[in-house]
Design an enzyme around this catalytic site. Structure first.
Site, PDB file in Angstrom:
ATOM      1  N   SER A   7       0.840  -1.194   0.000  1.00 46.45           N
ATOM      2  CA  SER A   7       0.000   0.000   0.000  1.00 46.45           C
ATOM      3  C   SER A   7       0.884   1.256   0.000  1.00 46.45           C
ATOM      4  O   SER A   7       1.722   1.407  -0.891  1.00 46.45           O
ATOM      5  CB  SER A   7      -0.960  -0.063   1.187  1.00 46.45           C
ATOM      6  OG  SER A   7      -1.998   0.867   1.052  1.00 46.45           O
ATOM      7  N   ASP A  47      -8.704  -4.312  -6.218  1.00 48.22           N
ATOM      8  CA  ASP A  47      -8.258  -3.577  -5.031  1.00 48.22           C
ATOM      9  C   ASP A  47      -9.044  -2.275  -4.879  1.00 48.22           C
ATOM     10  O   ASP A  47      -9.043  -1.441  -5.775  1.00 48.22           O
ATOM     11  CB  ASP A  47      -6.763  -3.271  -5.156  1.00 48.22           C
ATOM     12  CG  ASP A  47      -6.125  -2.877  -3.840  1.00 48.22           C
ATOM     13  OD1 ASP A  47      -6.748  -2.098  -3.101  1.00 48.22           O
ATOM     14  OD2 ASP A  47      -5.008  -3.341  -3.560  1.00 48.22           O
ATOM     15  N   HIS A  80      -7.519  -5.775  -0.815  1.00 50.69           N
ATOM     16  CA  HIS A  80      -6.380  -4.870  -0.802  1.00 50.69           C
ATOM     17  C   HIS A  80      -5.100  -5.679  -0.608  1.00 50.69           C
ATOM     18  O   HIS A  80      -4.822  -6.177   0.478  1.00 50.69           O
ATOM     19  CB  HIS A  80      -6.556  -3.857   0.342  1.00 50.69           C
ATOM     20  CG  HIS A  80      -5.525  -2.781   0.376  1.00 50.69           C
ATOM     21  ND1 HIS A  80      -5.095  -2.118  -0.751  1.00 50.69           N
ATOM     22  CD2 HIS A  80      -4.825  -2.233   1.409  1.00 50.69           C
ATOM     23  CE1 HIS A  80      -4.195  -1.209  -0.418  1.00 50.69           C
ATOM     24  NE2 HIS A  80      -4.004  -1.275   0.895  1.00 50.69           N
TER      25      HIS A  80
END
Length: 524
Positions: A236, A463, A493
């Protein structure tokens, strides 16, 4: 260390502005790139020796809880502190302590080096994140010391903390999608108090918590750990941090993996709009799954449109009248929307979303409020970690753009078109940094990394928080011969921890054996 589904999702928080909470020196990876010209301070810091000791229980800013459980086989986690410059422009000046955690490699004879993790946020604690996911990285521990850290401003590393727990309860219950001028003034005043609290708490460190300084911290960490190259696993926001590192120190990049990739070309508005679209896509997929399950799904409606209409109607009713939540706290529209987003981080949590929506329709907001609390870092005892304070501080010092509430209001149309459910929240949140006391650094980060070793860039087509397009943008921005694209056609995610064997095999083969997959490989 036990971790709930909601907590697990929170650990992979993306660079999101849902709740409102590159400038570079062109370094080439040589010794001089680690410090400003003329500085003599880095050499002494690079020579420091770390004192590793058994890890204590996480601090309140890290989220609290028990000390990390032993690793498989009984090995203990080790923790230490790294001294780093408060201001990398003056590396011989004041220093701060950065908290580190380590699990030593099982096979020391075949040890490759340290593998440094950043789990995202910005604002996520690596001290709690790495033990929480340790079982899923156990194969990598065969030949790597697994290492993570609390970046500056986060957790135990000089944390930014803006309001008291009681004040944060009130702040997160506010209406972040104002309907009239009075509500706009209320929101603006609250954002001003929040920013002022951050400044009071974090001065003089607040200007120095940005991503470029964190990247420089990682190169110092590499040297102190004794590694010639930085082997890195960024998830991320950790992909943005890794990209900035690769730009500053391309010759120091070892084997690196970026998973759940932030679009490096996106500014504040583009990033927020992409997230609105990403969360809407995830909600569409959740609703379609509900339709496909027929009578097994308990939500009202027989089409995606009907189910999402039920959700928007529920949120509209909560805007007018919050419902009972947990204890004396009530579920507001803002918290419900945040709870929905939290549950969309993984398909594994869709069952919580279905139950939470049903409960809320029946007047019980406890589950959605619990999911929202998890996103905000609120523990069951009412104390908050500093994940959202650090998120705001890092984002606002990184990005130059400053939108007023009026400017955010002008852009609501395009956000509502992108997402009927999340558009208003993402649109209004453009003004999150409007009251921030520290100027920003860049329009978007520079991650060009000519001369770097290959970086494996893993994108997930479903995602919600870091849409798939970001992976392709990262591959292009890193430059020819650097970014290697791996696509996972799935939900949630991140890809490595999704349970997909194809992704895990490809990533492990690169990190453990140096086998670079063919760029464009697709895992299903």
């Amino acid at each position: 260390m036990p971790i709930s589904a909601a907590q697990r999702a929170a650990l992979l928080t993306a660079t999101t502005v849902l709740l409102a909470a590159g400038c570079s020196d062109g370094g080439d990876g040589t010794a001089d790139a680690t410090k400003p010209s003329g500085s003599a301070g880095v050499s002494a810091l690079a020579a420091q020796k770390l004192s590793w000791a058994p890890c204590p229980a996480p601090s309140a800013a890290e989220g609290g809880g028990p000390a990390p459980s032993p690793l498989p086989g009984g090995a203990a986690w080790e923790c230490s502190f790294l001294q780093a410059p408060l201001d990398w422009a003056v590396p011989e000046g004041e220093t701060i302590e950065l908290a580190l955690i380590r699990a030593r490699a099982r096979d020391q004879d075949r040890r490759i080096g340290s593998l440094v993790f950043n789990f995202g946020g910005p604002g996520g604690s690596g001290i709690t994140g790495l033990p929480a996911f340790a079982n899923e990285y156990e194969d990598l521990r065969g030949r790597y010391d697994l290492v993570s850290f609390d970046p500056r401003g986060v957790g135990r590393s000089d944390p930014v903390e803006c309001l008291t727990d009681k004040e944060l309860d009130a702040y997160y219950a506010l209406d972040f999608t104002p309907d009239d001028e009075a509500e706009e003034r209320t929101l603006s005043d609250a954002q001003k108090r929040y920013a002022a609290g951050c400044e009071r708490d974090a001065d003089p460190s607040l200007p120095h918590v940005g991503t470029e300084n964190a990247a420089r911290d990682m190169d110092l960490m590499r040297q102190v750990l004794g590694d010639d190259k930085l082997h890195y696993f960024g998830i991320s926001y950790g992909t943005e941090l890794g990209g900035v590192y690769a730009h500053l120190f391309p010759k120091n990049v070892g084997r690196a993996v970026f998973d759940a990739v932030v679009d490096p070309d996106a500014g504040v508005e583009e990033g927020a709009l992409g997230q609105a679209q990403g969360f809407q896509l995830a909600l569409d997929n959740f609703a379609q799954d509900c339709v496909d399950r027929g009578d097994e799904c308990t939500l009202p409606g027989t089409s995606v449109a009907e189910i999402e209409s039920f959700i928007t109607d529920l949120l509209a009713s909560l805007d007018k009248q919050p419902i009972p939540g947990i204890g004396e706290r009530r579920l507001t529209q803002t918290q419900a929307t945040n709870g929905i987003a939290q549950a969309l981080y993984s398909k594994e949590y869709w069952t919580y979303l279905e139950q939470g929506l049903n409960d809320a329709e029946g007047g019980d907001g406890a589950l959605l409020l619990s999911l929202s609390d998890s996103m905000n870092g609120r523990g069951q005892n009412g104390s908050y970690s500093n994940i959202q304070a650090a998120n705001a501080a890092i984002n606002c010092v990184d990005f130059k753009q400053r939108y007023t509430l009026g400017q955010a209001k002008e852009r609501l149309g395009v956000f509502r078109e992108a997402s009927p459910v999340f558009g208003d929240f993402m649109g209004w949140a453009l003004a999150s940094c409007s009251q921030w006391p520290v100027p920003g650094t860049w329009e978007h980060p520079d991650v060009s990394a000519s001369g770097s070793a290959p970086i494996l860039v893993v994108g997930n087509t479903g995602d919600p928080a870091t849409p798939y397009e970001g992976a392709r943008a990262m591959v292009k921005a890193l430059g020819d011969g650097v970014g290697v694209e791996l696509t996972y056609e799935g939900e949630g995610h991140g890809a490595y921890n999704s349970g997909n064997a194809c992704v895990k095999k490809a990533v492990d083969a690169y990190l453990l054996d140096g086998k670079v997959p063919v760029s464009g490989t697709v895992c299903k």
